[in-house]
Motif scaffolding. Sequence first.
Motif, PDB file in Angstrom:
ATOM      1  N   GLY A 146      86.953  -0.685  37.722  1.00  0.00           N
ATOM      2  CA  GLY A 146      86.612  -1.714  36.537  1.00  0.00           C
ATOM      3  C   GLY A 146      85.261  -1.803  36.435  1.00  0.00           C
ATOM      4  O   GLY A 146      84.662  -1.798  35.299  1.00  0.00           O
ATOM      5  N   LEU A 147      84.495  -2.392  37.414  1.00  0.00           N
ATOM      6  CA  LEU A 147      83.303  -2.577  37.737  1.00  0.00           C
ATOM      7  C   LEU A 147      82.280  -1.434  37.555  1.00  0.00           C
ATOM      8  O   LEU A 147      81.354  -1.217  37.082  1.00  0.00           O
ATOM      9  N   ILE A 148      82.815  -0.191  38.347  1.00  0.00           N
ATOM     10  CA  ILE A 148      82.156   1.126  38.099  1.00  0.00           C
ATOM     11  C   ILE A 148      82.206   1.633  36.747  1.00  0.00           C
ATOM     12  O   ILE A 148      81.070   2.123  36.191  1.00  0.00           O
ATOM     13  N   ILE A 149      83.375   1.442  35.934  1.00  0.00           N
ATOM     14  CA  ILE A 149      83.256   1.614  34.414  1.00  0.00           C
ATOM     15  C   ILE A 149      82.131   0.958  33.716  1.00  0.00           C
ATOM     16  O   ILE A 149      81.216   1.445  32.698  1.00  0.00           O
ATOM     17  N   LEU A 150      82.087  -0.489  33.980  1.00  0.00           N
ATOM     18  CA  LEU A 150      81.240  -1.434  33.281  1.00  0.00           C
ATOM     19  C   LEU A 150      79.858  -1.181  33.498  1.00  0.00           C
ATOM     20  O   LEU A 150      78.902  -1.247  32.966  1.00  0.00           O
ATOM     21  N   GLN A 151      79.502  -0.515  34.851  1.00  0.00           N
ATOM     22  CA  GLN A 151      78.082  -0.210  35.105  1.00  0.00           C
ATOM     23  C   GLN A 151      77.874   0.772  34.406  1.00  0.00           C
ATOM     24  O   GLN A 151      76.551   0.901  34.245  1.00  0.00           O
ATOM     25  N   GLY A 152      78.387   1.549  33.659  1.00  0.00           N
ATOM     26  CA  GLY A 152      77.962   2.612  32.758  1.00  0.00           C
ATOM     27  C   GLY A 152      77.362   2.028  31.449  1.00  0.00           C
ATOM     28  O   GLY A 152      76.438   2.760  30.837  1.00  0.00           O
ATOM     29  N   VAL A 153      77.804   0.915  30.749  1.00  0.00           N
ATOM     30  CA  VAL A 153      77.290   0.321  29.820  1.00  0.00           C
ATOM     31  C   VAL A 153      76.219  -0.684  30.306  1.00  0.00           C
ATOM     32  O   VAL A 153      75.176  -0.516  29.599  1.00  0.00           O
ATOM     33  N   VAL A 154      76.414  -1.355  31.191  1.00  0.00           N
ATOM     34  CA  VAL A 154      75.247  -2.453  31.697  1.00  0.00           C
ATOM     35  C   VAL A 154      74.461  -1.662  32.681  1.00  0.00           C
ATOM     36  O   VAL A 154      74.842  -1.704  33.785  1.00  0.00           O
ATOM     37  N   GLY A 155      73.679  -0.781  32.330  1.00  0.00           N
ATOM     38  CA  GLY A 155      72.748   0.101  33.326  1.00  0.00           C
ATOM     39  C   GLY A 155      71.785  -0.582  33.799  1.00  0.00           C
ATOM     40  O   GLY A 155      70.853  -1.444  33.532  1.00  0.00           O
ATOM     41  N   LYS A 156      71.608  -0.459  35.110  1.00  0.00           N
ATOM     42  CA  LYS A 156      70.636  -0.867  36.120  1.00  0.00           C
ATOM     43  C   LYS A 156      70.117  -0.128  37.193  1.00  0.00           C
ATOM     44  O   LYS A 156      71.209   0.693  37.735  1.00  0.00           O
ATOM     45  N   PRO A 157      69.100   0.102  37.624  1.00  0.00           N
ATOM     46  CA  PRO A 157      68.522   1.121  38.608  1.00  0.00           C
ATOM     47  C   PRO A 157      68.845   1.033  39.651  1.00  0.00           C
ATOM     48  O   PRO A 157      69.254   1.784  40.481  1.00  0.00           O
ATOM     49  N   LEU A 158      69.342  -0.552  40.319  1.00  0.00           N
ATOM     50  CA  LEU A 158      69.887  -0.358  41.630  1.00  0.00           C
ATOM     51  C   LEU A 158      71.203  -1.251  41.663  1.00  0.00           C
ATOM     52  O   LEU A 158      71.264  -2.142  40.735  1.00  0.00           O
ATOM     53  N   GLN A 159      72.039  -0.910  42.327  1.00  0.00           N
ATOM     54  CA  GLN A 159      73.340  -1.212  42.340  1.00  0.00           C
ATOM     55  C   GLN A 159      73.453  -2.826  42.561  1.00  0.00           C
ATOM     56  O   GLN A 159      74.174  -3.473  42.147  1.00  0.00           O
ATOM     57  N   LYS A 160      72.607  -3.177  43.521  1.00  0.00           N
ATOM     58  CA  LYS A 160      72.493  -4.466  44.080  1.00  0.00           C
ATOM     59  C   LYS A 160      72.101  -5.665  42.877  1.00  0.00           C
ATOM     60  O   LYS A 160      72.445  -6.693  43.068  1.00  0.00           O
ATOM     61  N   TRP A 161      71.494  -5.156  41.884  1.00  0.00           N
ATOM     62  CA  TRP A 161      71.088  -5.827  40.797  1.00  0.00           C
ATOM     63  C   TRP A 161      71.985  -6.468  40.020  1.00  0.00           C
ATOM     64  O   TRP A 161      71.970  -7.583  39.141  1.00  0.00           O
ATOM     65  N   TYR A 162      73.079  -5.890  40.187  1.00  0.00           N
ATOM     66  CA  TYR A 162      74.570  -6.494  39.161  1.00  0.00           C
ATOM     67  C   TYR A 162      74.935  -7.604  39.820  1.00  0.00           C
ATOM     68  O   TYR A 162      75.690  -8.469  39.211  1.00  0.00           O
ATOM     69  N   TRP A 163      74.540  -8.036  41.012  1.00  0.00           N
ATOM     70  CA  TRP A 163      75.036  -9.388  41.745  1.00  0.00           C
ATOM     71  C   TRP A 163      73.621 -10.171  42.118  1.00  0.00           C
ATOM     72  O   TRP A 163      73.903 -11.053  42.582  1.00  0.00           O
ATOM     73  N   THR A 164      72.698  -9.992  41.362  1.00  0.00           N
ATOM     74  CA  THR A 164      71.399 -10.802  41.540  1.00  0.00           C
ATOM     75  C   THR A 164      71.591 -12.162  40.871  1.00  0.00           C
ATOM     76  O   THR A 164      72.241 -12.281  39.735  1.00  0.00           O
ATOM     77  N   THR A 165      70.884 -13.122  41.452  1.00  0.00           N
ATOM     78  CA  THR A 165      70.987 -14.454  40.805  1.00  0.00           C
ATOM     79  C   THR A 165      69.526 -14.731  40.128  1.00  0.00           C
ATOM     80  O   THR A 165      69.360 -15.643  39.370  1.00  0.00           O
ATOM     81  N   ASN A 166      68.785 -13.646  39.886  1.00  0.00           N
ATOM     82  CA  ASN A 166      67.548 -13.859  39.164  1.00  0.00           C
ATOM     83  C   ASN A 166      67.869 -13.960  37.603  1.00  0.00           C
ATOM     84  O   ASN A 166      68.683 -13.161  37.188  1.00  0.00           O
ATOM     85  N   LYS A 167      67.396 -14.964  36.796  1.00  0.00           N
ATOM     86  CA  LYS A 167      67.853 -15.082  35.504  1.00  0.00           C
ATOM     87  C   LYS A 167      67.266 -14.018  34.757  1.00  0.00           C
ATOM     88  O   LYS A 167      68.223 -13.828  33.558  1.00  0.00           O
ATOM     89  N   ILE A 168      66.273 -13.319  34.935  1.00  0.00           N
ATOM     90  CA  ILE A 168      66.073 -12.379  34.120  1.00  0.00           C
ATOM     91  C   ILE A 168      67.074 -11.060  34.143  1.00  0.00           C
ATOM     92  O   ILE A 168      67.188 -10.289  33.143  1.00  0.00           O
ATOM     93  N   LEU A 169      67.446 -10.828  35.501  1.00  0.00           N
ATOM     94  CA  LEU A 169      68.358  -9.484  35.567  1.00  0.00           C
ATOM     95  C   LEU A 169      69.777 -10.289  35.764  1.00  0.00           C
ATOM     96  O   LEU A 169      70.749  -9.169  35.953  1.00  0.00           O
ATOM     97  N   SER A 170      70.059 -11.336  35.773  1.00  0.00           N
ATOM     98  CA  SER A 170      71.569 -11.476  36.298  1.00  0.00           C
ATOM     99  C   SER A 170      72.746 -11.248  35.356  1.00  0.00           C
ATOM    100  O   SER A 170      72.430 -11.195  33.976  1.00  0.00           O
ATOM    101  N   THR A 171      73.879 -10.859  35.832  1.00  0.00           N
ATOM    102  CA  THR A 171      74.922 -10.391  34.951  1.00  0.00           C
ATOM    103  C   THR A 171      76.013 -11.160  35.573  1.00  0.00           C
ATOM    104  O   THR A 171      76.730 -10.652  36.854  1.00  0.00           O
ATOM    105  N   PRO A 172      76.702 -12.444  35.425  1.00  0.00           N
ATOM    106  CA  PRO A 172      77.491 -13.274  36.093  1.00  0.00           C
ATOM    107  C   PRO A 172      78.744 -12.626  36.059  1.00  0.00           C
ATOM    108  O   PRO A 172      79.545 -13.033  37.215  1.00  0.00           O
TER     109      PRO A 172
END
Length: 571
Positions: A146-172
């Motif tokens: 499910g997370l792999i599927i969702l990454q296709g809609v929420v595109g980010k260049p690096l996979q670890k950015w999906y778990w970042t706490t940076n408010k600009i990039l965060s996807t809780p």
Amino acid sequence: MASSSRRRLCDQELLDVLEGSDSEEELVEESTDSEVPGDLSSESESSDGETEEPVSVARTWCELESPTQAPPPRFPFTGAPGQKIACDHSPLSYLELFLTDEVIRKIVEETNRYAAQQQEGASLPRFSRARKWEPVTCDDIWVFLGLIILQGVVGKPLQKWYWTTNKILSTPFFGSVMSEPRFTLIMKYLHFSNNDEFDEATHPAPKLKKIWEIYQLIVANFKAVYVPDRDITVDESLMAYKGRLSWVQFIASKRARFGVKSFMLCEAKTGYIWNSVIYTGKGTKFAPQYREFGCATSSVLTLIEPLLDQGYCLTTDNFYSSPELFEHLIQHKTDAYGTVRANRRNMPSAFTARKLKKGEVVAWQKGKMMALRWRDKRDVCILSTVHNSETARTTTRSRQEVEKPKAVLDYNKTMGSVDRADGAMSFYPAVRKQQRKYYKKIFRHLLEQCLWNSYVLYKQNSDSPVPHHDFIWKLTEAICVKHPPPESAARPGRRASYVVNPTRLSGRHFAEHLPPTALKQAPTRRCVVCCNKKGKDGKKIRKETRFYCPDCDVALCIIPCFKEYHTKEVF
């Protein structure tokens, strides 16, 4: 003199047969009685009463001087198109038709086996993430997918950015259902076959040994769930890959250019992927009965074999089209048409002899098969078993009316289904460039195909289908609701985002008034259910409400939206 009159007689007999066939069964009966479909033998007597040798018209290309003759009749279509396995019409239920329990259990079993093999006897560093490995379950794999599927809609260049706490990039949402270390470990040990059981001498596809079993299961599900309509298309698809692999292909016309090539059969109307063959060079697994044919013909016959003798109509491009292929298809009551290379073997000898002016058409007939050459900006060559040389007026993109052969118009209408499927999958890709293991990348591509086929079936059976991107995130939400991860899998203190809330269908929810703000004592917000509905004018409804669900943090009308939001997977 006698030979020339006999040749004119043969040509006239061919035209009489094509024009005088009152039924499709008549032509089929003649095809089966002769060595080659459409073979007509005629005997002429000389003046002294002796019978001359029979002349086979089907073995001879005859030029057509007039387009007024009727086109060859189509074979009667006896297929039963449509969805064959029922489901409850929710997005997840369509995906489960292809990712069945058997597929998921196979992934769980082989992933746990591979992790145990890798860690057995290995001296892991003190702070290695692999020390925290725990065997996966079916729920873990579903959430992971499910997370792999969702990454296709929420595109980010690096996979670890999906778990970042940076408010600009965060996807809780990602951290709320699975931690980044857990996701990374599952990706590291993701496996689909038992390495200990591999035997190169007996394996049907040694180059695909890492993915072969899962690939066969998923493609078998594609064919079992749905039967395509009469018009189908075969074309090649390219999955981008530039790693070290002996069977990486270069196709200049494709956007990726370098990658793993597949031969795909799709339904022309919807783009449903029904069958595919991954090309691995000389070791490509084609059906054994077609070994005497070349790669292009073997690939088409392998893909279409279960649909032969049912009256299907196949569209191909000039890489596949040939008299050899079309004659074999005619023998199995299958029509076909498509562009063809003028220098193909067994094409008319005078096919390219004459120079044509723009808009001019010349055609040759051989039994049920017609070869046509039409001059546009350049020569366009068509091979067909269902067309004649007739032309029709059409409007171009620049709104100009032009004359084109009907065979060209039908080809343009039915040929683009494989490219349409590739384009739709490229909008929301599950494949990432950083994926180095070829078998994991192929699995991600198979996951994209499962998503696309699920959406095709969902659109066919839904009265008001949602857009493709909404379908994907609603599908991910349904996965997280049906397969909730354990509490330890997510980071503490994280909650779901505003749009996607995996807990909205579980637990107890109570409506409350929106709390006052500094500007308003009784504020209002848009109801999320009403805003996803359309009024009689076709526009989305905009409705304000004073109530909301504190647990989900969404504004909702008391009746009926509060109940719908907490009971329906798609609203």
